[in-house]
Enzyme design. Structure first.
Site, short mmCIF file in Angstrom:
data_model
loop_
_atom_site.label_atom_id
_atom_site.label_comp_id
_atom_site.label_asym_id
_atom_site.label_seq_id
_atom_site.Cartn_x
_atom_site.Cartn_y
_atom_site.Cartn_z
N GLY A 23 45.47 26.92 22.64
CA GLY A 23 45.03 27.04 21.25
C GLY A 23 45.41 28.39 20.68
N VAL A 36 56.18 43.94 22.49
CA VAL A 36 57.61 44.14 22.18
C VAL A 36 57.90 45.63 22.00
CG1 VAL A 36 59.38 43.74 20.42
CG2 VAL A 36 57.94 41.85 21.20
N ARG A 37 57.08 46.30 21.21
CA ARG A 37 57.39 47.71 20.90
C ARG A 37 57.23 48.59 22.14
NH1 ARG A 37 56.10 48.07 14.66
NH2 ARG A 37 57.89 46.78 14.04
N ARG A 84 50.32 22.65 24.00
CA ARG A 84 49.74 22.36 25.31
C ARG A 84 50.79 21.53 26.05
NH1 ARG A 84 44.39 24.15 24.22
NH2 ARG A 84 43.73 23.67 22.09
N ASP A 115 42.09 30.16 29.23
CA ASP A 115 41.91 29.92 30.67
C ASP A 115 42.99 29.00 31.25
OD1 ASP A 115 40.88 27.85 29.12
OD2 ASP A 115 39.26 27.39 30.51
N THR A 138 41.86 33.76 23.32
CA THR A 138 41.30 32.47 22.92
C THR A 138 40.06 32.73 22.08
OG1 THR A 138 40.02 30.57 23.73
CG2 THR A 138 40.25 32.38 25.26
N ILE A 139 39.87 31.91 21.06
CA ILE A 139 38.66 32.09 20.24
C ILE A 139 37.40 31.81 21.06
CG2 ILE A 139 39.82 31.58 18.05
CD1 ILE A 139 38.27 28.84 18.11
N ASP A 140 37.54 31.03 22.16
CA ASP A 140 36.36 30.63 22.95
C ASP A 140 35.73 31.79 23.74
OD1 ASP A 140 36.70 28.09 22.05
OD2 ASP A 140 37.38 27.23 23.94
N ASP A 142 36.02 32.38 26.77
CA ASP A 142 35.45 31.79 27.99
C ASP A 142 36.18 32.22 29.26
OD1 ASP A 142 37.78 30.46 27.34
OD2 ASP A 142 36.98 28.44 27.65
N ARG A 184 34.70 23.70 23.38
CA ARG A 184 34.59 22.40 24.05
C ARG A 184 33.73 22.51 25.31
NH1 ARG A 184 39.79 19.48 23.04
NH2 ARG A 184 40.65 21.39 23.85
N GLY A 198 21.12 34.14 12.26
CA GLY A 198 19.67 33.89 12.30
C GLY A 198 19.35 32.41 12.34
N ALA A 199 20.11 31.67 13.15
CA ALA A 199 19.92 30.21 13.21
C ALA A 199 18.52 29.85 13.72
CB ALA A 199 20.96 29.60 14.15
N GLU A 200 18.04 28.68 13.27
CA GLU A 200 16.73 28.20 13.74
C GLU A 200 16.83 27.71 15.17
OE1 GLU A 200 17.47 28.17 10.47
OE2 GLU A 200 15.74 29.48 10.30
N HIS A 264 38.84 23.60 12.87
CA HIS A 264 39.98 24.52 13.01
C HIS A 264 39.99 25.64 11.98
CE1 HIS A 264 41.22 21.17 15.53
NE2 HIS A 264 41.96 22.06 16.18
N ARG A 267 40.00 28.82 13.73
CA ARG A 267 41.12 29.26 14.56
C ARG A 267 42.14 30.09 13.80
NH1 ARG A 267 42.36 25.05 18.73
NH2 ARG A 267 44.53 24.98 18.13
N1 LIG Z 1 45.57 23.68 36.13
C1 LIG Z 1 46.70 24.05 35.51
N2 LIG Z 1 47.85 24.21 36.20
C2 LIG Z 1 48.98 24.60 35.59
N3 LIG Z 1 49.08 24.82 34.26
C3 LIG Z 1 47.98 24.65 33.51
C4 LIG Z 1 46.73 24.28 34.09
N4 LIG Z 1 45.80 24.20 33.11
C5 LIG Z 1 46.46 24.50 31.97
N5 LIG Z 1 47.76 24.78 32.21
C6 LIG Z 1 48.81 25.08 31.23
O1 LIG Z 1 48.32 25.92 30.20
C7 LIG Z 1 48.45 25.26 28.94
C8 LIG Z 1 47.37 25.72 28.00
O2 LIG Z 1 46.08 25.39 28.53
P1 LIG Z 1 44.89 24.93 27.59
O3 LIG Z 1 43.72 24.71 28.45
O4 LIG Z 1 45.34 23.79 26.74
O5 LIG Z 1 44.69 26.13 26.57
P2 LIG Z 1 44.15 27.62 26.80
O6 LIG Z 1 45.18 28.37 27.54
O7 LIG Z 1 44.01 28.13 25.40
O8 LIG Z 1 42.85 27.51 27.54
C9 LIG Z 1 48.40 23.78 29.30
O9 LIG Z 1 48.98 22.98 28.30
C10 LIG Z 1 49.25 23.76 30.57
O10 LIG Z 1 50.62 23.85 30.27
O1 LIG Z 2 43.17 22.18 18.57
P1 LIG Z 2 42.83 21.29 19.68
O2 LIG Z 2 43.99 21.04 20.58
O3 LIG Z 2 42.16 20.06 19.19
O4 LIG Z 2 41.78 22.02 20.60
C1 LIG Z 2 40.49 22.29 20.22
C2 LIG Z 2 39.92 23.29 21.21
O5 LIG Z 2 40.68 24.48 21.16
C3 LIG Z 2 39.82 25.59 20.98
O6 LIG Z 2 39.81 25.90 19.59
C4 LIG Z 2 40.34 26.78 21.73
O7 LIG Z 2 40.38 26.47 23.10
P2 LIG Z 2 41.52 27.04 24.01
O8 LIG Z 2 41.58 28.51 23.78
O9 LIG Z 2 41.10 26.69 25.40
O10 LIG Z 2 42.82 26.40 23.64
C5 LIG Z 2 38.45 25.09 21.43
O11 LIG Z 2 37.37 25.80 20.88
C6 LIG Z 2 38.50 23.67 20.95
O12 LIG Z 2 37.63 22.88 21.70
MG LIG Z 3 40.78 27.24 27.14
#
Ligand SMILES: Nc1ncnc2c1ncn2[C@@H]1O[C@H](COP(=O)(O)OP(=O)(O)O)[C@@H](O)[C@H]1O
Ligand SMILES: O=P(O)(O)OC[C@H]1O[C@](O)(COP(=O)(O)O)[C@@H](O)[C@@H]1O
Ligand SMILES: [Mg+2]
Length: 333
Positions: A23, A36-37, A84, A115, A138-140, A142, A184, A198-200, A264, A267
């Site tokens: 994402g 790059v720089r 992806r 991740d 990532t915005i998540d 996580d 997600r 300040g959500a409930e 989105h 994002r």
């Molecule tokens: N278990 C994995 N093994 C190898 N490549 C992976 C794996 N999980 C994700 N990837 C690669 O990283 C890309 C991005 O992962 P995704 O989970 O969609 O987004 P994000 O990197 O934002 O979490 C996937 O489309 C895939 O190409």
């Molecule tokens: O745009 P998509 O492919 O529907 O994905 C939505 C998901 O991507 C995110 O915006 C970002 O997640 P990632 O960084 O793992 O890609 C999640 O918060 C959301 O669940």
């Molecule tokens: Mg992710």
């Protein structure tokens, strides 16, 4: 301000590649610019690989110069595009990518993403032996092993801008709103946004949700003199269709809830100052790590310090702070 590491160069690289995957997140462009720089300053050639791992497998790339990254620090999205790529999850897909790197003379790779991207980066580093460095983006937010990820601050602030407007209507109409934010598998956006608006109530995937108890809590809040307006924040991943089911349940208890799914909208957009600085510091540090001989690590943050976090230690780990969530629930009573 972040504390940059003080590292010695023990190796050198003629040519490196950069890609963005998963994402998109605000600050990806600021990271590309810094990478790059900094690399050009070290006399490296830089290739920008298009569309993440898909472009890597298909040798879809172009040379990046200093002017090619001018005027992008303030732009959301990624100039390299992102997607992806299922094929990269297979060993065969990664073998194809390794062959492309070798044939193109790319001696090291920087992967910017979440991740999933970092999991792919780790496997590529292990299997190919080519130095790989990851940037958590990532915005998540996580990603275990880093307090912060590029894009999170912007997404939270974008959501807040929208929710503050919703609050005006909630107050005027004495009405309850269910606002669904992204995440997600992770409730970090929902938690941060929930604290700041300040959500409930905040509902996140890390905790089981009992619909009946939500209506009961709202009813006792009303009895305690809380007005009938309110904002409940739900993380997208909590459960498919949960927001609609919660609205139905609340209607049966006499509420007139309205639903708003921010989706989105969170994002895109111009990165905040925080995300631009974080991306710039992480980008510059990634090149220092390469020159210091690191591979298979991510540039992480621990407080204000930038640290090398081994990718093998962080992938598959969950990041959740139950004490923060408990504090939130206490503040919102
Ligand atoms: N278990 C994995 N093994 C190898 N490549 C992976 C794996 N999980 C994700 N990837 C690669 O990283 C890309 C991005 O992962 P995704 O989970 O969609 O987004 P994000 O990197 O934002 O979490 C996937 O489309 C895939 O190409
Ligand atoms: O745009 P998509 O492919 O529907 O994905 C939505 C998901 O991507 C995110 O915006 C970002 O997640 P990632 O960084 O793992 O890609 C999640 O918060 C959301 O669940
Ligand atoms: Mg992710």
């Amino acid at each position: 301000m972040y504390k940059l590491p003080d590292l010695c160069a023990v190796t050198s690289f003629k040519t490196i590649g950069i890609l963005t995957c998963g994402g998109d997140a605000p600050g990806m462009n600021a990271a590309i610019r810094a990478l790059v720089r900094t690399a050009l300053n070290q006399q490296m050639k830089v290739y920008g690989i298009e569309r993440g791992f898909t472009g890597l497998m298909n040798a879809d790339m172009r040379r990046l110069s200093s002017p090619s990254v001018s005027n992008i620090i303030q732009r959301g999205g990624t100039i390299l595009k992102s997607n992806r790529c299922e094929a990269f999850k297979t060993a065969e897909g990664r073998r194809q990518a390794t062959a492309v790197l070798r044939e193109s003379g790319i001696q090291a790779l920087i992967c910017i993403g979440g991740d999933g991207t970092l999991t792919g980066a780790h496997l590529l580093a292990l299997e190919s032996g080519i130095p790989v460095i990851g940037l958590p983006c990532t915005i998540d937010n996580d990603i275990y092993g880093s307090d912060d990820s590029i894009g999170f601050d912007t997404a939270v602030n974008t959501a807040l801008g929208a929710i503050d407007r919703i609050r005006d209507t909630a107050l005027s109409h004495e009405r309850l709103f269910l606002v669904e934010v992204m995440g997600r598998n992770s409730g970090l956006i929902a938690t941060q946004v929930g604290i700041a608006c300040g959500a409930e109530m905040i509902l996140i995937p890390e905790y089981p949700i009992v619909l009946e108890s939500i209506s009961n809590t709202l009813a006792s809040n009303r009895k305690a003199g809380r007005g009938s307006s309110g904002i409940i924040i739900l993380a997208e991943g909590t459960e498919p269709g949960l927001t609609a089911r919660l609205a139905e349940q609340l209607q049966q208890h006499g509420e007139e809830p309205r639903i708003c799914i921010l989706g989105h909208i969170q994002r895109g957009g111009s990165p905040t100052g925080h995300d631009r600085v974080l991306a710039s510091c992480m980008g510059a540090t990634a090149i220092s790590y390469l020159l210091a001989g690191y591979t298979d690590v991510m540039v992480g943050t621990l407080g204000r310090e930038l640290i090398p976090a081994p990718l093998g230690d962080i992938i598959g780990q969950r990041k959740h702070d139950p004490r923060l969530y408990e504090m939130v629930m206490m503040l919102h009573k």
